[in-house]
Scaffold this active site. Structure first.
Site, short mmCIF file in Angstrom:
data_model
loop_
_atom_site.label_atom_id
_atom_site.label_comp_id
_atom_site.label_asym_id
_atom_site.label_seq_id
_atom_site.Cartn_x
_atom_site.Cartn_y
_atom_site.Cartn_z
N ARG A 127 0.74 -1.32 -0.06
CA ARG A 127 -0.11 0.14 0.04
C ARG A 127 0.92 1.18 -0.15
NH1 ARG A 127 -2.72 -3.51 3.31
NH2 ARG A 127 -4.70 -4.33 2.30
N LYS A 149 2.56 11.46 -11.21
CA LYS A 149 1.71 10.48 -11.87
C LYS A 149 2.46 9.22 -12.24
CE LYS A 149 -1.50 13.26 -14.61
NZ LYS A 149 -1.90 13.66 -15.96
N GLU A 191 8.63 18.91 -24.96
CA GLU A 191 7.91 18.99 -23.55
C GLU A 191 8.55 20.45 -22.96
OE1 GLU A 191 5.45 17.46 -23.27
OE2 GLU A 191 5.77 15.38 -23.94
N LYS A 233 6.44 22.89 -13.86
CA LYS A 233 5.59 21.80 -13.63
C LYS A 233 5.10 21.50 -12.03
CE LYS A 233 4.20 17.13 -14.43
NZ LYS A 233 4.46 15.65 -14.95
N GLU A 243 -5.36 16.63 -11.14
CA GLU A 243 -5.86 16.96 -12.47
C GLU A 243 -7.47 17.08 -12.38
OE1 GLU A 243 -3.82 15.27 -15.76
OE2 GLU A 243 -5.56 15.66 -17.03
N ARG A 248 -4.19 21.04 -14.61
CA ARG A 248 -3.15 20.47 -14.82
C ARG A 248 -3.36 20.03 -16.15
NH1 ARG A 248 -0.39 15.71 -11.07
NH2 ARG A 248 1.05 15.06 -12.73
N ASN A 252 -1.31 19.17 -21.19
CA ASN A 252 -1.73 18.43 -22.36
C ASN A 252 -1.56 19.28 -23.72
OD1 ASN A 252 -2.66 15.88 -23.04
ND2 ASN A 252 -4.70 16.63 -23.38
N HIS A 255 -0.69 17.80 -27.16
CA HIS A 255 -1.17 16.29 -27.00
C HIS A 255 -2.20 15.92 -27.71
CE1 HIS A 255 2.40 16.98 -24.28
NE2 HIS A 255 2.32 15.64 -24.03
N HIS A 259 -1.46 12.65 -29.84
CA HIS A 259 -1.76 11.45 -29.57
C HIS A 259 -2.63 10.82 -30.72
CE1 HIS A 259 -1.99 12.15 -24.84
NE2 HIS A 259 -0.77 11.83 -25.53
N HIS A 272 7.04 10.44 -29.69
CA HIS A 272 6.21 11.11 -29.14
C HIS A 272 6.48 12.77 -29.22
CE1 HIS A 272 3.40 12.31 -25.97
NE2 HIS A 272 4.30 12.82 -25.14
P1 NAD Z 1 11.74 5.81 -21.99
O1 NAD Z 1 11.66 5.55 -20.62
O2 NAD Z 1 11.26 4.62 -22.92
O3 NAD Z 1 13.37 6.08 -22.54
C1 NAD Z 1 13.50 6.34 -23.93
C2 NAD Z 1 14.65 5.42 -24.35
O4 NAD Z 1 15.86 5.93 -23.99
C3 NAD Z 1 14.63 4.13 -23.73
O5 NAD Z 1 14.88 3.24 -24.80
C4 NAD Z 1 15.40 4.15 -22.73
O6 NAD Z 1 16.07 2.67 -22.46
C5 NAD Z 1 16.62 4.87 -23.24
N1 NAD Z 1 17.47 5.67 -22.23
C6 NAD Z 1 16.91 6.38 -21.01
N2 NAD Z 1 17.79 6.89 -20.52
C7 NAD Z 1 19.02 6.94 -21.31
C8 NAD Z 1 20.26 7.60 -21.35
N3 NAD Z 1 20.58 8.35 -20.25
N4 NAD Z 1 21.07 7.13 -22.35
C9 NAD Z 1 20.78 6.38 -23.27
N5 NAD Z 1 19.40 5.61 -23.30
C10 NAD Z 1 18.65 6.08 -22.43
O7 NAD Z 1 10.80 6.98 -22.53
P2 NAD Z 1 10.53 8.60 -21.97
O8 NAD Z 1 10.54 9.36 -23.25
O9 NAD Z 1 11.71 8.98 -21.24
O10 NAD Z 1 9.17 8.34 -21.24
C11 NAD Z 1 8.06 8.14 -22.00
C12 NAD Z 1 7.10 7.63 -21.11
O11 NAD Z 1 7.06 8.44 -20.00
C13 NAD Z 1 5.75 7.21 -21.55
O12 NAD Z 1 5.31 5.73 -21.03
C14 NAD Z 1 4.85 8.39 -21.02
O13 NAD Z 1 3.57 7.87 -20.89
C15 NAD Z 1 5.49 8.59 -19.64
N6 NAD Z 1 5.17 10.12 -19.20
C16 NAD Z 1 5.05 10.22 -18.06
C17 NAD Z 1 4.66 11.42 -17.45
C18 NAD Z 1 4.03 11.42 -15.88
O14 NAD Z 1 3.58 12.64 -15.67
N7 NAD Z 1 4.32 10.51 -15.25
C19 NAD Z 1 4.77 12.59 -18.28
C20 NAD Z 1 5.12 12.47 -19.70
C21 NAD Z 1 5.36 10.94 -20.25
N1 GLY Z 2 2.35 14.97 -18.10
C1 GLY Z 2 1.42 15.32 -17.70
C2 GLY Z 2 0.94 15.28 -16.43
O1 GLY Z 2 1.98 15.15 -15.34
O2 GLY Z 2 0.15 15.63 -15.92
#
Ligand code: NAD
Ligand code: GLY
Length: 369
Positions: A127, A149, A191, A233, A243, A248, A252, A255, A259, A272
């Site tokens: 939990r 998130k 972003e 942020k 949100e 929040r 978007n 996006h 999307h 993306h």
């Molecule tokens: P990712 O985590 O897939 O990383 C992208 C690629 O880079 C992967 O292949 C990873 O292994 C590689 N990588 C990571 N760090 C590296 C480094 N220092 N050197 C070399 N390679 C490296 O993608 P991302 O773009 O970081 O994140 C996308 C994800 O984040 C999505 O699932 C999305 O839904 C999520 N997201 C979440 C929030 C949130 O608020 N929680 C906001 C935006 C996006």
């Molecule tokens: N990336 C969208 C959020 O954190 O709300």
């Protein structure tokens, strides 16, 4: 260059630090020893992915061990596919097999995929146990590691199961960005550009001035861009943690169309970031028609995105299919597509756009390709 610290202060949550700097990864363990609720953790479990593990896992573990922590790790396959029920199940099982207790801590070392997955694991195991975010992509540093998130994807869509779980600390080492591929760099830049348009003249015009250095990964500009994005942020999340207050949603921006582009082009065809940038270009043009967005904003934003390596896409899809994809997006309400539109830099509106109006603009978008 000394590290920069941003304090994230969200009502109802313990404040936490985001430290940004070249050397902060080596100080990870020492910093965790200063955190209430983490310092006396009997075990730290670093969750990372198969790309990041060979690059930075030992460094992270060494830092934690040197500070006196017992450390284990879990390595998941790199890629969005790991944000799945099967992989989260494996992570939960691994935490259980390690005998993790409630006073232990998860360390998410990776991009947004690892951050969302490990954050979700930490927020649900027993939990909820503590999580420290160690983002290694630019996108994770400026967006996903801050604000709480977490979650995984379902067959029906992305991020459909999740929680809000604020980290105890965010450790953003700019040094690890040296190995980030160009495509991922541009995702983070999209972003940052999004944040600057929504935030303020101050951020936007600073970014316009420094975009060439950001694209060239100039250290001090990168650190400043991350810090400014994190401050932005953090302020948004402080106003609307879950949100639910109509604030929040501004995150978007770009996006809604983005999307749909990702979905209809086939996930992975465009990054993306490339899709979000296309969405920002479209939203500014839609804004000109609906909320009086100045044309100069549209032009300045186009130039900014070009400089950041996010050119307009040569691709398009049938307007009817784009509309359909947008109506199915989880951010749509009662089948109405909602857009974040910039009335100006630093002033945005959430606008329900009627289908016929949207179709007209999607036709113009397609015709312009
Ligand atoms: P990712 O985590 O897939 O990383 C992208 C690629 O880079 C992967 O292949 C990873 O292994 C590689 N990588 C990571 N760090 C590296 C480094 N220092 N050197 C070399 N390679 C490296 O993608 P991302 O773009 O970081 O994140 C996308 C994800 O984040 C999505 O699932 C999305 O839904 C999520 N997201 C979440 C929030 C949130 O608020 N929680 C906001 C935006 C996006
Ligand atoms: N990336 C969208 C959020 O954190 O709300």
């Amino acid at each position: 260059m000394p590290a920069t610290k941003v304090v994230v202060n969200i009502p109802g949550e313990s404040p936490y630090d985001v430290r940004i700097g070249a050397d902060v990864l080596d100080g990870l363990g020492a910093y965790c020893k200063r955190l209430a609720g983490v310092a006396s953790a009997p075990r730290m479990v670093v969750v990372t992915d198969s790309n990041v593990a060979p690059l930075y896992l030992e460094r992270a573990k060494d830092s934690l061990r040197t500070a006196g922590f017992r450390v284990s790790d879990i390595v998941v396959p790199a890629g969005e596919e790991s944000k799945s029920l099967s992989v989260i199940g494996e992570v939960w099982e691994a935490l259980g097999a390690l005998g993790l207790t409630r006073d232990c801590c998860v360390v998410a070392l990776g991009g947004g995929v690892v951050g969302d997955l490990a954050g979700f694991a930490a927020s649900t195991y027993m939990r909820g146990i503590a999580v420290v975010q160690v983002p290694t992509t630019l996108l994770a540093m400026v967006d996903s590691s801050v604000g709480g998130k977490t979650g995984v994807n379902l067959s029906a869509g992305k991020n459909l199961v999740g929680t809000f779980k604020q980290p105890a600390y965010v450790c953003a080492s700019t040094a690890v960005l040296s190995t980030l591929p160009a495509r991922e760099w541009a995702c983070g830049c999209a972003e940052i550009a999004k944040s600057s348009v929504i935030d303020s003249d101050e951020f936007f015009f600073w970014l316009v001035e420094h975009a060439p250095e950001l694209a060239a990964r100039e250290e001090s500009v990168v650190a400043q861009a991350i810090a400014r994005s994190v401050v932005f942020k953090a302020n948004v999340v402080a106003e609307d943690k879950t949100e639910s207050r109509g604030v929040r949603e501004c995150l978007n921006y770009g996006h809604t169309l983005g999307h749909a582009v990702e979905k209809l082009s086939g996930y992975g065809v465009f990054s993306h970031g490339a899709a979000v940038a296309e969405g920002m270009r479209f939203a500014a043009r839609l804004g000109e028609a609906l909320v009086g967005t100045p044309h100069e904003l549209t032009q300045a934003q186009d130039e900014l995105l070009d400089t950041l390596g996010l050119p307009a896409l040569a691709w398009s899809a049938a307007p009817e299919d784009m509309l359909d994809a947008m109506k199915r997006d989880k951010k749509a309400r009662a089948g109405v597509v909602r857009f974040v539109l910039p009335r100006d830099v630093g002033a945005w509106e959430l606008v329900n756009v009627p289908d016929d109006v949207l179709l007209e603009h999607l036709r113009a978008w397609k015709a312009g390709k």
